[in-house]
Design an enzyme around this catalytic site. Structure first.
Site, mmCIF file in Angstrom:
data_model
loop_
_atom_site.group_PDB
_atom_site.id
_atom_site.type_symbol
_atom_site.label_atom_id
_atom_site.label_comp_id
_atom_site.label_asym_id
_atom_site.label_seq_id
_atom_site.Cartn_x
_atom_site.Cartn_y
_atom_site.Cartn_z
ATOM 1 N N ILE A 179 -45.688 136.402 29.556
ATOM 2 C CA ILE A 179 -45.787 136.094 28.118
ATOM 3 C C ILE A 179 -47.212 135.625 27.775
ATOM 4 C CG2 ILE A 179 -44.934 134.597 26.259
ATOM 5 C CD1 ILE A 179 -42.195 134.587 27.800
ATOM 6 N N THR B 24 -43.218 127.725 22.939
ATOM 7 C CA THR B 24 -42.057 128.628 23.001
ATOM 8 C C THR B 24 -41.513 128.660 24.432
ATOM 9 O OG1 THR B 24 -43.511 130.506 23.425
ATOM 10 C CG2 THR B 24 -42.824 130.170 21.130
ATOM 11 N N SER B 25 -41.948 127.708 25.290
ATOM 12 C CA SER B 25 -41.508 127.784 26.697
ATOM 13 C C SER B 25 -40.226 126.986 26.889
ATOM 14 C CB SER B 25 -42.617 127.340 27.639
ATOM 15 O OG SER B 25 -42.911 125.972 27.490
ATOM 16 N N ARG B 26 -40.346 125.693 27.161
ATOM 17 C CA ARG B 26 -39.188 124.799 27.233
ATOM 18 C C ARG B 26 -39.616 123.441 26.669
ATOM 19 N NH1 ARG B 26 -36.601 128.692 27.677
ATOM 20 N NH2 ARG B 26 -35.101 129.289 29.287
ATOM 21 N N ASP C 110 -40.491 126.368 19.079
ATOM 22 C CA ASP C 110 -39.213 127.074 19.188
ATOM 23 C C ASP C 110 -38.282 126.299 20.112
ATOM 24 O OD1 ASP C 110 -37.470 129.321 18.688
ATOM 25 O OD2 ASP C 110 -37.805 129.899 20.780
ATOM 26 N N GLU D 139 -33.043 119.700 21.792
ATOM 27 C CA GLU D 139 -32.613 120.836 20.943
ATOM 28 C C GLU D 139 -31.102 121.061 21.010
ATOM 29 O OE1 GLU D 139 -35.189 123.734 22.933
ATOM 30 O OE2 GLU D 139 -33.428 124.928 23.412
ATOM 31 N N HIS E 255 -34.747 127.857 19.095
ATOM 32 C CA HIS E 255 -34.813 128.608 20.362
ATOM 33 C C HIS E 255 -34.435 130.078 20.121
ATOM 34 C CE1 HIS E 255 -34.664 127.979 24.969
ATOM 35 N NE2 HIS E 255 -34.987 129.231 24.698
HETATM 36 P P1 NAD Z 1 -43.912 133.905 34.176
HETATM 37 O O1 NAD Z 1 -43.189 133.429 35.392
HETATM 38 O O2 NAD Z 1 -44.344 135.331 34.113
HETATM 39 O O3 NAD Z 1 -45.205 132.996 33.917
HETATM 40 C C1 NAD Z 1 -45.221 131.601 34.061
HETATM 41 C C2 NAD Z 1 -46.628 131.196 34.468
HETATM 42 O O4 NAD Z 1 -46.664 129.767 34.536
HETATM 43 C C3 NAD Z 1 -47.030 131.719 35.854
HETATM 44 O O5 NAD Z 1 -48.260 132.420 35.772
HETATM 45 C C4 NAD Z 1 -47.136 130.467 36.708
HETATM 46 O O6 NAD Z 1 -48.149 130.551 37.697
HETATM 47 C C5 NAD Z 1 -47.488 129.436 35.646
HETATM 48 N N1 NAD Z 1 -47.226 128.066 36.097
HETATM 49 C C6 NAD Z 1 -46.150 127.606 36.763
HETATM 50 N N2 NAD Z 1 -46.305 126.291 37.014
HETATM 51 C C7 NAD Z 1 -47.494 125.924 36.491
HETATM 52 C C8 NAD Z 1 -48.204 124.706 36.446
HETATM 53 N N3 NAD Z 1 -47.698 123.588 36.989
HETATM 54 N N4 NAD Z 1 -49.394 124.680 35.827
HETATM 55 C C9 NAD Z 1 -49.912 125.810 35.272
HETATM 56 N N5 NAD Z 1 -49.288 127.016 35.303
HETATM 57 C C10 NAD Z 1 -48.085 127.056 35.898
HETATM 58 O O7 NAD Z 1 -42.969 133.545 32.961
HETATM 59 P P2 NAD Z 1 -42.993 134.165 31.487
HETATM 60 O O8 NAD Z 1 -42.171 135.402 31.476
HETATM 61 O O9 NAD Z 1 -44.394 134.273 30.993
HETATM 62 O O10 NAD Z 1 -42.187 133.030 30.694
HETATM 63 C C11 NAD Z 1 -42.703 131.719 30.555
HETATM 64 C C12 NAD Z 1 -41.593 130.779 30.095
HETATM 65 O O11 NAD Z 1 -41.197 131.125 28.764
HETATM 66 C C13 NAD Z 1 -40.269 130.912 30.883
HETATM 67 O O12 NAD Z 1 -40.306 130.133 32.061
HETATM 68 C C14 NAD Z 1 -39.229 130.388 29.907
HETATM 69 O O13 NAD Z 1 -38.994 129.006 30.110
HETATM 70 C C15 NAD Z 1 -39.893 130.598 28.549
HETATM 71 N N6 NAD Z 1 -39.129 131.541 27.704
HETATM 72 C C16 NAD Z 1 -38.706 131.116 26.490
HETATM 73 C C17 NAD Z 1 -37.990 131.981 25.669
HETATM 74 C C18 NAD Z 1 -37.526 131.548 24.293
HETATM 75 O O14 NAD Z 1 -36.633 132.186 23.727
HETATM 76 N N7 NAD Z 1 -38.126 130.520 23.692
HETATM 77 C C19 NAD Z 1 -37.697 133.279 26.111
HETATM 78 C C20 NAD Z 1 -38.165 133.682 27.365
HETATM 79 C C21 NAD Z 1 -38.886 132.802 28.154
#
Ligand code: NAD
Length: 335
Positions: free
Chosen positions: A151, A229-231, A255, A260, A300
């Site tokens: 993302i 938009t992560s967590r 988001d 939440e 979300h």
């Molecule tokens: P991904 O696994 O491709 O990328 C996550 C990145 O975070 C990786 O490059 C990893 O190296 C990095 N990372 C992990 N720990 C770290 C740290 N301590 N410091 C710095 N970087 C760190 O995941 P993605 O597909 O890009 O998704 C990211 C997040 O988005 C998911 O984990 C999920 O929680 C969230 N998400 C939210 C929704 C939503 O509806 N809001 C939908 C999908 C995903």
């Protein structure tokens, strides 16, 4: 197999029935947040992010064999409790790689151009005063991306289309990608000091819990914006409320927020079992954020596009059928 699906949308039920013929399927319209007698016999518990697979819920299902999360994150599953019972945990490792990035930009554009605020005023008062809705261009601004996985990388690509500069942060830097984006990696503290907008894309892990806290907010470039938009748990919500109140952060597009789940079902906290002060504090902070005019909170929904949901459904079916066949796909390593 007795398979329970929670929080299923109307159109999804028929698709699961078609793909999983011969199994005993139960569909709940609502999320599961406490043990329920009617799903006690489940062997497969297929849950969405609005639910929790807490130790108590897991323990209430004696025949449970696998927990199938219909999401990329699995922080709502008690992995230790599952492991103790030998229960597999499966998830959807990737879907809609562009979907969440596009939504993060929807939040950014709403903050930069106040589109929702202007529409809301027009609808409520039948008038708008142009001077109240001055925004700013994205071109020439700097976007900080914390987490440059699937993302985060799409965020950078979209940002380049707006003629923004990007600054990157990740535990595992991808230097070739940084070069492609004419960018560089740095620490979270250096990133927030440099950027006009900070967007978070790391998973919620013990190492990332409250990664953006009071100490990091103190380093934010004054007047910058935060997008999450992560967590929710990656940001210390109390510290965010304070940073918005004192103006360090000019606005936020969220988001996801801590609290939440409580926000969507506040009456659950009236249950005598809810004595956790932190949960109440998170709910109060969530309300404070929702009420702030410079904050946009969405429930979300960043994942919620037709295309992404179809991908989730297809991978979920594969996860369940592979488990039944004895070679489960997409298992969480700790489980
Ligand atoms: P991904 O696994 O491709 O990328 C996550 C990145 O975070 C990786 O490059 C990893 O190296 C990095 N990372 C992990 N720990 C770290 C740290 N301590 N410091 C710095 N970087 C760190 O995941 P993605 O597909 O890009 O998704 C990211 C997040 O988005 C998911 O984990 C999920 O929680 C969230 N998400 C939210 C929704 C939503 O509806 N809001 C939908 C999908 C995903």
């Amino acid at each position: 197999m007795k398979i329970v699906f929670d929080a299923v949308e109307p159109g999804e039920e028929a698709l699961y029935k078609e793909a999983l013929t011969g199994h005993d399927l139960t569909f709940l319209n609502e999320p599961v947040r406490a043990p329920r007698e009617d799903i006690r016999e489940a062997e497969v518990f297929c849950l969405f992010v609005s639910s929790s697979a807490t130790r108590e819920i897991i323990d209430s299902m004696p025949n449970l064999k696998t927990i199938v999360a219909r999401s990329m994150g699995y922080d709502h599953v008690d992995l230790a409790a599952a492991k103790e019972r030998g229960i597999t945990v499966q998830y959807v490792p990737a879907y809609g790689a562009r979907t969440v990035a596009e939504f993060a930009f929807a939040l950014i554009l709403n903050l930069s151009r106040k589109a929702y605020a202007a529409y809301d005023r027009l609808r409520e008062e039948g008038t708008t005063d142009v001077k109240d809705f001055e925004g700013f261009d994205l071109a020439g601004k700097t976007l900080g991306i914390i987490g440059t996985g699937k993302i985060g990388k799409n965020m950078a690509r979209i940002a380049k289309g707006f003629d923004m500069q990007v600054v990157l942060c990740d535990a595992f830097p991808d230097e070739a990608f940084a070069k492609d984006m004419d960018s560089h990696y740095c620490t979270p503290e250096d990133l927030v000091a440099e950027c006009d907008i900070v967007s978070i894309h790391v998973p919620l892990l013990p190492e990332t819990k409250h990664m953006i806290n009071a100490a990091v907010f103190a380093k934010f470039k004054p007047g910058s914006y935060l997008i999450n938009t992560s967590r929710g748990g990656v940001v210390d919500t109390k510290a965010l409320v304070e940073a918005l109140k004192n103006g360090t952060v000019a606005g936020a597009g969220l988001d996801v927020i801590e609290g939440e789940r409580a926000l969507l079902d506040e009456t659950a906290l009236l249950d005598d079992e809810h004595k956790d002060v932190q949960e109440f504090q998170e709910l109060v902070a969530a309300h404070a954020l929702v009420d702030m005019p410079n904050v946009i909170v969405t429930p979300h929904i960043a994942f919620n596009s037709r295309e992404a949901k179809r991908e989730i459904l297809d991978v979920t079916v594969q996860n369940i059928t592979s488990f039944i066949a004895g070679s489960p796909q997409n298992t969480v390593k700790a489980s």
